[in-house]
Design a protein around this motif. Structure first.
Motif, PDB file in Angstrom:
ATOM      1  N   ASP A 139       0.827  -1.208   0.000  1.00 45.51           N
ATOM      2  CA  ASP A 139       0.000   0.000   0.000  1.00 45.51           C
ATOM      3  C   ASP A 139       0.861   1.258   0.000  1.00 45.51           C
ATOM      4  N   ARG A 140       1.962   1.239   0.743  1.00 44.49           N
ATOM      5  CA  ARG A 140       2.854   2.399   0.769  1.00 44.49           C
ATOM      6  C   ARG A 140       3.484   2.619  -0.607  1.00 44.49           C
ATOM      7  N   ALA A 141       3.907   1.534  -1.263  1.00 43.96           N
ATOM      8  CA  ALA A 141       4.484   1.661  -2.604  1.00 43.96           C
ATOM      9  C   ALA A 141       3.449   2.182  -3.591  1.00 43.96           C
ATOM     10  N   ARG A 142       2.190   1.751  -3.424  1.00 46.90           N
ATOM     11  CA  ARG A 142       1.130   2.249  -4.305  1.00 46.90           C
ATOM     12  C   ARG A 142       0.925   3.745  -4.109  1.00 46.90           C
ATOM     13  N   ARG A 143       0.917   4.183  -2.836  1.00 40.90           N
ATOM     14  CA  ARG A 143       0.760   5.619  -2.571  1.00 40.90           C
ATOM     15  C   ARG A 143       1.901   6.410  -3.189  1.00 40.90           C
ATOM     16  N   GLN A 144       3.106   5.888  -3.091  1.00 42.85           N
ATOM     17  CA  GLN A 144       4.246   6.563  -3.700  1.00 42.85           C
ATOM     18  C   GLN A 144       4.100   6.632  -5.219  1.00 42.85           C
ATOM     19  N   ALA A 145       3.601   5.547  -5.820  1.00 40.20           N
ATOM     20  CA  ALA A 145       3.388   5.549  -7.267  1.00 40.20           C
ATOM     21  C   ALA A 145       2.321   6.566  -7.659  1.00 40.20           C
ATOM     22  N   LEU A 146       1.262   6.668  -6.857  1.00 43.45           N
ATOM     23  CA  LEU A 146       0.222   7.656  -7.136  1.00 43.45           C
ATOM     24  C   LEU A 146       0.765   9.075  -6.997  1.00 43.45           C
ATOM     25  N   GLN A 147       1.617   9.291  -5.992  1.00 40.47           N
ATOM     26  CA  GLN A 147       2.256  10.599  -5.844  1.00 40.47           C
ATOM     27  C   GLN A 147       3.154  10.901  -7.040  1.00 40.47           C
ATOM     28  N   GLY A 148       3.839   9.841  -7.539  1.00 37.32           N
ATOM     29  CA  GLY A 148       4.663  10.018  -8.730  1.00 37.32           C
ATOM     30  C   GLY A 148       3.833  10.436  -9.934  1.00 37.32           C
ATOM     31  N   LEU A 149       2.641   9.845 -10.078  1.00 34.94           N
ATOM     32  CA  LEU A 149       1.749  10.241 -11.168  1.00 34.94           C
ATOM     33  C   LEU A 149       1.353  11.705 -11.045  1.00 34.94           C
ATOM     34  N   GLN A 150       1.082  12.141  -9.813  1.00 36.24           N
ATOM     35  CA  GLN A 150       0.703  13.531  -9.606  1.00 36.24           C
ATOM     36  C   GLN A 150       1.855  14.462  -9.988  1.00 36.24           C
ATOM     37  N   ARG A 151       3.066  14.093  -9.610  1.00 38.19           N
ATOM     38  CA  ARG A 151       4.224  14.920  -9.988  1.00 38.19           C
ATOM     39  C   ARG A 151       4.395  14.950 -11.501  1.00 38.19           C
ATOM     40  N   GLU A 152       4.179  13.821 -12.156  1.00 34.64           N
ATOM     41  CA  GLU A 152       4.308  13.775 -13.609  1.00 34.64           C
ATOM     42  C   GLU A 152       3.318  14.716 -14.287  1.00 34.64           C
ATOM     43  N   ASP A 209       4.637  18.155 -14.630  1.00 37.84           N
ATOM     44  CA  ASP A 209       5.903  18.304 -15.352  1.00 37.84           C
ATOM     45  C   ASP A 209       5.656  18.171 -16.850  1.00 37.84           C
ATOM     46  N   PRO A 210       5.854  19.246 -17.623  1.00 35.02           N
ATOM     47  CA  PRO A 210       5.540  19.169 -19.060  1.00 35.02           C
ATOM     48  C   PRO A 210       6.371  18.136 -19.800  1.00 35.02           C
ATOM     49  N   GLY A 211       7.629  17.899 -19.362  1.00 38.29           N
ATOM     50  CA  GLY A 211       8.444  16.890 -20.020  1.00 38.29           C
ATOM     51  C   GLY A 211       7.870  15.499 -19.855  1.00 38.29           C
ATOM     52  N   SER A 212       7.386  15.165 -18.647  1.00 42.49           N
ATOM     53  CA  SER A 212       6.784  13.858 -18.407  1.00 42.49           C
ATOM     54  C   SER A 212       5.475  13.711 -19.168  1.00 42.49           C
ATOM     55  N   VAL A 213       4.678  14.776 -19.211  1.00 43.05           N
ATOM     56  CA  VAL A 213       3.422  14.739 -19.969  1.00 43.05           C
ATOM     57  C   VAL A 213       3.711  14.465 -21.441  1.00 43.05           C
ATOM     58  N   ALA A 214       4.735  15.119 -21.977  1.00 38.82           N
ATOM     59  CA  ALA A 214       5.076  14.929 -23.390  1.00 38.82           C
ATOM     60  C   ALA A 214       5.568  13.515 -23.656  1.00 38.82           C
ATOM     61  N   THR A 215       6.430  12.989 -22.791  1.00 40.30           N
ATOM     62  CA  THR A 215       6.972  11.651 -22.997  1.00 40.30           C
ATOM     63  C   THR A 215       5.869  10.602 -22.947  1.00 40.30           C
ATOM     64  N   ARG A 216       4.992  10.705 -21.964  1.00 37.44           N
ATOM     65  CA  ARG A 216       3.914   9.723 -21.843  1.00 37.44           C
ATOM     66  C   ARG A 216       3.024   9.728 -23.084  1.00 37.44           C
ATOM     67  N   ARG A 217       2.611  10.903 -23.503  1.00 40.93           N
ATOM     68  CA  ARG A 217       1.716  10.973 -24.663  1.00 40.93           C
ATOM     69  C   ARG A 217       2.418  10.542 -25.939  1.00 40.93           C
ATOM     70  N   PHE A 218       3.709  10.821 -26.042  1.00 33.68           N
ATOM     71  CA  PHE A 218       4.496  10.398 -27.201  1.00 33.68           C
ATOM     72  C   PHE A 218       4.461   8.874 -27.353  1.00 33.68           C
ATOM     73  N   TYR A 219       4.691   8.152 -26.273  1.00 30.54           N
ATOM     74  CA  TYR A 219       4.659   6.688 -26.342  1.00 30.54           C
ATOM     75  C   TYR A 219       3.250   6.171 -26.610  1.00 30.54           C
ATOM     76  N   GLU A 220       2.245   6.812 -26.024  1.00 29.15           N
ATOM     77  CA  GLU A 220       0.867   6.366 -26.251  1.00 29.15           C
ATOM     78  C   GLU A 220       0.476   6.489 -27.721  1.00 29.15           C
ATOM     79  N   LEU A 221       0.877   7.580 -28.360  1.00 26.04           N
ATOM     80  CA  LEU A 221       0.543   7.774 -29.771  1.00 26.04           C
ATOM     81  C   LEU A 221       1.409   6.911 -30.676  1.00 26.04           C
ATOM     82  N   MET A 222       2.697   6.835 -30.382  1.00 25.66           N
ATOM     83  CA  MET A 222       3.619   6.118 -31.245  1.00 25.66           C
ATOM     84  C   MET A 222       3.348   4.617 -31.232  1.00 25.66           C
ATOM     85  N   TYR A 223       2.934   4.080 -30.070  1.00 25.33           N
ATOM     86  CA  TYR A 223       2.729   2.639 -29.933  1.00 25.33           C
ATOM     87  C   TYR A 223       1.269   2.292 -29.649  1.00 25.33           C
TER      88      TYR A 223
END
Length: 434
Positions: free
Chosen positions: A141-154, A157-171
């Motif tokens: 549960d603690r690792a899940r909370r950390q992962a959710l916090q990581g998603l919030q930080r992403e 962050d415009p760089g993380s938003v761009a990278t995620r969407r780039f992979y979603e569209l490309m693949y």
């Protein structure tokens, strides 16, 4: 003369990292079916181990983030010790233990001194983890909370938003589109039981490989490999990933974001690990955008036109077609001009290729920097792990320079035109607001 000088430098560094009698990579398979690559490096009383498994984010399926949470859960302890006790057991003998989860692979690392009592204690602790990981609810549960916090930080962050969407569209429609961190809904639906099932299916002798380097002889390495192999779950390799469909038309997406800089990604699936075109395309890209201050993109887009804070390109070979990727940051008010300039340079690179001077400069830089990738035991075990995971030939390191030097200009430019279609790029631009 250049080649002779480079080989002498390589020989010097190999002599430091790999003694002359152990330059050859040794390979075998354990009784349980775990593939092993070993290089003896006796200069330091240390051993580095790397286990790789076909259990990265591309194997998440509909359970986004599962590979990442499973990897982190291996640090949470076993049936007989909690996370603090596990960390203390490694630290008490000066060992370093870590896990990683990438798109293609899951990784377990161990570094230990070769003093027998300390190494045995470190190996005993590692095999306990492999044989009986606990997946406790509280740590999960603690690792899940950390992962959710990581998603919030992403999301901030415009760089993380761009990278995620780039992979979603490309693949799109392919397992490589899976974001390693998953999303809120997928993470909240995961349980420790899901992680245990993922571990038991993917962290198996038939689905993994072990790389070993350090102050050991073959007999000691075989003993270590046998201990690790016997602790792992038994199981076959997973099915290969599907091929990546080739794109035949461009895709562009702009995402509003409250930032002063626009983050731009452009690219397309291009290259598998182990493809013979790797050498030609590496040299072609070095001249285009991989060579730092001397590359075309840096000179033309940043230095000459002042359109980018940073710009570079790279091929990222993977189990199936990994991306050719260009990354650029620029002011939001000049994003359109920067993208147009980038497309112009991409089309020119594709149509004209590179010239003889660019090839020789790229070759010299690439060949001269290669020995540095063998400068430490951790570098060596990382390369061995990569070779084992992607089933590269055992002479990959030995012949790397030879293969780079064999690339001819006309063939390089032909390979470039075949692999890169400037009119079928995925482009993602994140930054600025309407």
């Amino acid at each position: 003369m250049m080649r002779a000088g480079v080989l002498s430098v390589l020989g010097f560094l190999l002599a430091l990292a790999l003694p002359a009698q152990a330059v050859e990579i040794e390979e075998w398979e354990t009784t349980e079916g775990l593939r092993v690559l070993f290089v003896e490096a006796p200069d330091l009383p240390m051993v580095d181990l790397r286990l790789t498994f076909d259990g990265g984010a591309s194997r998440d399926g509909s359970q986004g983030g599962l590979a990442l949470l499973t990897s982190s859960a291996l640090r949470h302890g076993t049936a007989d010790m909690d996370a603090d006790e596990l960390a203390e057991r490694f630290e008490s003998v000066g060992a370093e233990f870590g896990t990683q989860s990438l798109r293609d692979m899951a990784i377990i690392n161990l570094r230990s001194l070769t003093e027998p009592d300390w190494m045995d204690a470190a190996l005993d602790t590692l095999t306990d983890v492999l044989a009986a990981p606990a997946f406790p609810d509280s740590d999960f549960d603690r690792a899940r909370r950390q992962a959710l916090q990581g998603l919030q930080r992403e999301r901030q962050d415009p760089g993380s938003v761009a990278t995620r969407r780039f992979y979603e569209l490309m693949y799109e429609g392919h397992p490589y589109a899976n974001w390693p961190r998953g999303d809120r809904d997928s993470l909240e639906a995961l349980s420790p039981g899901d992680a245990r099932t993922f571990f038991e299916r993917h962290y198996t002798t038939g689905n993994g490989a072990l790389a070993i380097t350090g102050g050991l002889d073959r007999e000691q390495a075989e003993s270590i490999a046998a201990r690790i192999s016997s602790a792992l779950p038994r199981g076959p390799a997973v099915d290969p990933l599907p091929d990546v469909p080739q794109r035949d038309e461009p895709v562009e997406e702009r995402i509003d974001f409250p930032s002063e800089q626009a983050h731009i990604h452009m690219g397309a699936p291009a290259l598998r690990r182990g493809d013979d075109d790797h050498y030609a395309l590496t040299l072609a890209n070095h001249a285009f955008g991989g060579g730092g201050f001397t590359s075309r993109l840096f000179q033309e887009i940043r230095s000459q036109r002042g359109l980018a804070y940073s710009v570079s390109s790279r091929f990222q070979p993977m189990a199936v077609e990994g991306p050719f990727r260009i990354g650029m940051q620029t002011g939001v008010d000049q994003a359109d001009d920067a993208v147009n300039a980038l497309r112009d340079e991409l089309r020119r690179w594709h149509a004209e290729g590179i010239d003889a001077d660019e090839l020789e400069a790229s070759r010299e830089n690439t060949v001269n920097s290669f020995p540095l990738s063998l400068a430490s035991n951790s570098d060596i075990v990382s390369l061995l792990g990569m070779m084992a995971f992607y089933d590269l030939p055992l002479d990959y390191l030995e012949r790397y320079i030879e293969r780079m030097e064999a690339v001819e200009l006309d063939d390089l430019n032909e390979r470039l035109r075949e692999r890169i279609n400037p009119d079928a790029m995925v482009t993602v631009i994140v930054g600025g607001q309407e």
